[in-house]
Write a protein that holds these residues in place. Structure first.
Motif, PDB file in Angstrom:
ATOM      1  N   LYS A   1       0.819  -1.207   0.000  1.00 15.12           N
ATOM      2  CA  LYS A   1       0.000   0.000   0.000  1.00 15.12           C
ATOM      3  C   LYS A   1       0.851   1.254   0.000  1.00 15.12           C
ATOM      4  O   LYS A   1       2.012   1.251   0.397  1.00 15.12           O
ATOM      5  N   ALA A   2       0.224   2.293  -0.482  1.00 12.14           N
ATOM      6  CA  ALA A   2       0.785   3.635  -0.450  1.00 12.14           C
ATOM      7  C   ALA A   2      -0.380   4.564  -0.152  1.00 12.14           C
ATOM      8  O   ALA A   2      -1.544   4.224  -0.388  1.00 12.14           O
ATOM      9  N   THR A   3      -0.074   5.728   0.365  1.00 13.47           N
ATOM     10  CA  THR A   3      -1.118   6.686   0.676  1.00 13.47           C
ATOM     11  C   THR A   3      -0.797   8.032   0.045  1.00 13.47           C
ATOM     12  O   THR A   3       0.370   8.350  -0.208  1.00 13.47           O
TER      13      THR A   3
ATOM     14  N   VAL B   1       2.837  11.891  -0.616  1.00 15.23           N
ATOM     15  CA  VAL B   1       2.677  10.451  -0.822  1.00 15.23           C
ATOM     16  C   VAL B   1       3.641   9.724   0.099  1.00 15.23           C
ATOM     17  O   VAL B   1       4.758  10.199   0.363  1.00 15.23           O
ATOM     18  N   SER B   2       3.183   8.600   0.591  1.00 14.77           N
ATOM     19  CA  SER B   2       4.004   7.756   1.460  1.00 14.77           C
ATOM     20  C   SER B   2       3.799   6.302   1.055  1.00 14.77           C
ATOM     21  O   SER B   2       2.726   5.930   0.580  1.00 14.77           O
TER      22      SER B   2
ATOM     23  N   LEU C   1       9.289   6.200   0.644  1.00 16.14           N
ATOM     24  CA  LEU C   1       8.695   7.522   0.454  1.00 16.14           C
ATOM     25  C   LEU C   1       7.916   7.814   1.722  1.00 16.14           C
ATOM     26  O   LEU C   1       7.070   7.017   2.135  1.00 16.14           O
ATOM     27  N   ASN C   2       8.211   8.935   2.348  1.00 14.93           N
ATOM     28  CA  ASN C   2       7.559   9.279   3.603  1.00 14.93           C
ATOM     29  C   ASN C   2       7.183  10.759   3.554  1.00 14.93           C
ATOM     30  O   ASN C   2       8.041  11.617   3.680  1.00 14.93           O
ATOM     31  N   ASP C   3       5.916  11.012   3.314  1.00 11.99           N
ATOM     32  CA  ASP C   3       5.431  12.384   3.150  1.00 11.99           C
ATOM     33  C   ASP C   3       6.205  13.128   2.062  1.00 11.99           C
ATOM     34  O   ASP C   3       6.573  14.295   2.210  1.00 11.99           O
ATOM     35  N   THR C   4       6.452  12.444   0.951  1.00 12.83           N
ATOM     36  CA  THR C   4       7.161  13.039  -0.177  1.00 12.83           C
ATOM     37  C   THR C   4       6.243  14.024  -0.898  1.00 12.83           C
ATOM     38  O   THR C   4       5.099  13.706  -1.199  1.00 12.83           O
ATOM     39  N   GLN C   5       6.754  15.198  -1.179  1.00 13.49           N
ATOM     40  CA  GLN C   5       5.969  16.282  -1.763  1.00 13.49           C
ATOM     41  C   GLN C   5       5.415  15.914  -3.132  1.00 13.49           C
ATOM     42  O   GLN C   5       6.093  15.337  -3.974  1.00 13.49           O
TER      43      GLN C   5
ATOM     44  N   THR D   1       7.774  14.575  -6.217  1.00 11.77           N
ATOM     45  CA  THR D   1       7.553  13.512  -7.191  1.00 11.77           C
ATOM     46  C   THR D   1       6.220  13.721  -7.880  1.00 11.77           C
ATOM     47  O   THR D   1       5.541  14.731  -7.675  1.00 11.77           O
ATOM     48  N   ASN D   2       5.846  12.768  -8.728  1.00 10.69           N
ATOM     49  CA  ASN D   2       4.576  12.819  -9.442  1.00 10.69           C
ATOM     50  C   ASN D   2       4.169  11.405  -9.833  1.00 10.69           C
ATOM     51  O   ASN D   2       5.002  10.493  -9.841  1.00 10.69           O
ATOM     52  N   PRO D   3       2.905  11.195 -10.152  1.00 15.74           N
ATOM     53  CA  PRO D   3       2.444   9.840 -10.467  1.00 15.74           C
ATOM     54  C   PRO D   3       3.185   9.192 -11.637  1.00 15.74           C
ATOM     55  O   PRO D   3       3.471   7.987 -11.608  1.00 15.74           O
ATOM     56  N   GLU D   4       3.516   9.976 -12.657  1.00 19.30           N
ATOM     57  CA  GLU D   4       4.187   9.397 -13.822  1.00 19.30           C
ATOM     58  C   GLU D   4       5.599   8.920 -13.478  1.00 19.30           C
ATOM     59  O   GLU D   4       6.038   7.860 -13.934  1.00 19.30           O
ATOM     60  N   GLU D   5       6.310   9.687 -12.682  1.00 23.45           N
ATOM     61  CA  GLU D   5       7.647   9.294 -12.241  1.00 23.45           C
ATOM     62  C   GLU D   5       7.578   8.026 -11.388  1.00 23.45           C
ATOM     63  O   GLU D   5       8.412   7.124 -11.524  1.00 23.45           O
TER      64      GLU D   5
END
Length: 138
Positions: free
Chosen positions: A6-8, A22-23, A29-33, A46-50
């Protein structure tokens, strides 16, 4: 084998001015912008495509390693770059650029095994976009 990962994601504000985080379960990834700027311009985060590109390149490369082992080969090195194209609200293409060093394998066999990995990689199967593969054996 069955498992769930899972990711949030969290978002506050409007699409353009808002910000998100996103985490991942592993906390890599922990509270990544996440923001409009990191998705559609240049910004730190980051972004969804990356994230999709990272998931696809990792999954494909690991799948390829397993298939090479099944065929009696062990890679010295496998490098895959995934390029995800976002166009008019849709992910239209993903290009996988693979460079590998595999002792004793012929270029055609390497290409055939790589193509099979592209077809059966779980991330490839989950994506509704054209996926192409470029292979270089060194």
């Amino acid at each position: 084998m069955k498992f769930t990962r899972k990711a949030t994601a969290n978002w506050k504000g409007t699409g353009m001015e808002g910000t998100g985080k996103v985490s991942t379960q592993s906390t890599v990834l922990n509270d990544t912008q996440l923001s409009f700027k990191t998705r559609f311009a240049d910004g730190v985060g980051t972004n969804p495509e990356e994230l999709l590109a990272a998931a696809h390149s990792g999954c494909f490369t690991m799948q390829l390693s397993f298939l090479l082992n099944e065929a009696g080969f062990t890679a010295d090195n496998l490098d895959t770059e995934a390029k995800v194209t976002f166009e008019d609200g849709t992910i239209t293409t993903i290009v996988l650029d693979l460079t590998g060093s595999v002792p004793g394998i012929a270029a055609q066999q390497f290409s055939e095994i790589a193509d099979k990995a592209k077809q059966i990689c779980p991330i490839s199967k989950a994506i509704n976009a054209a996926i192409s593969l470029n292979v270089t054996l060194v």
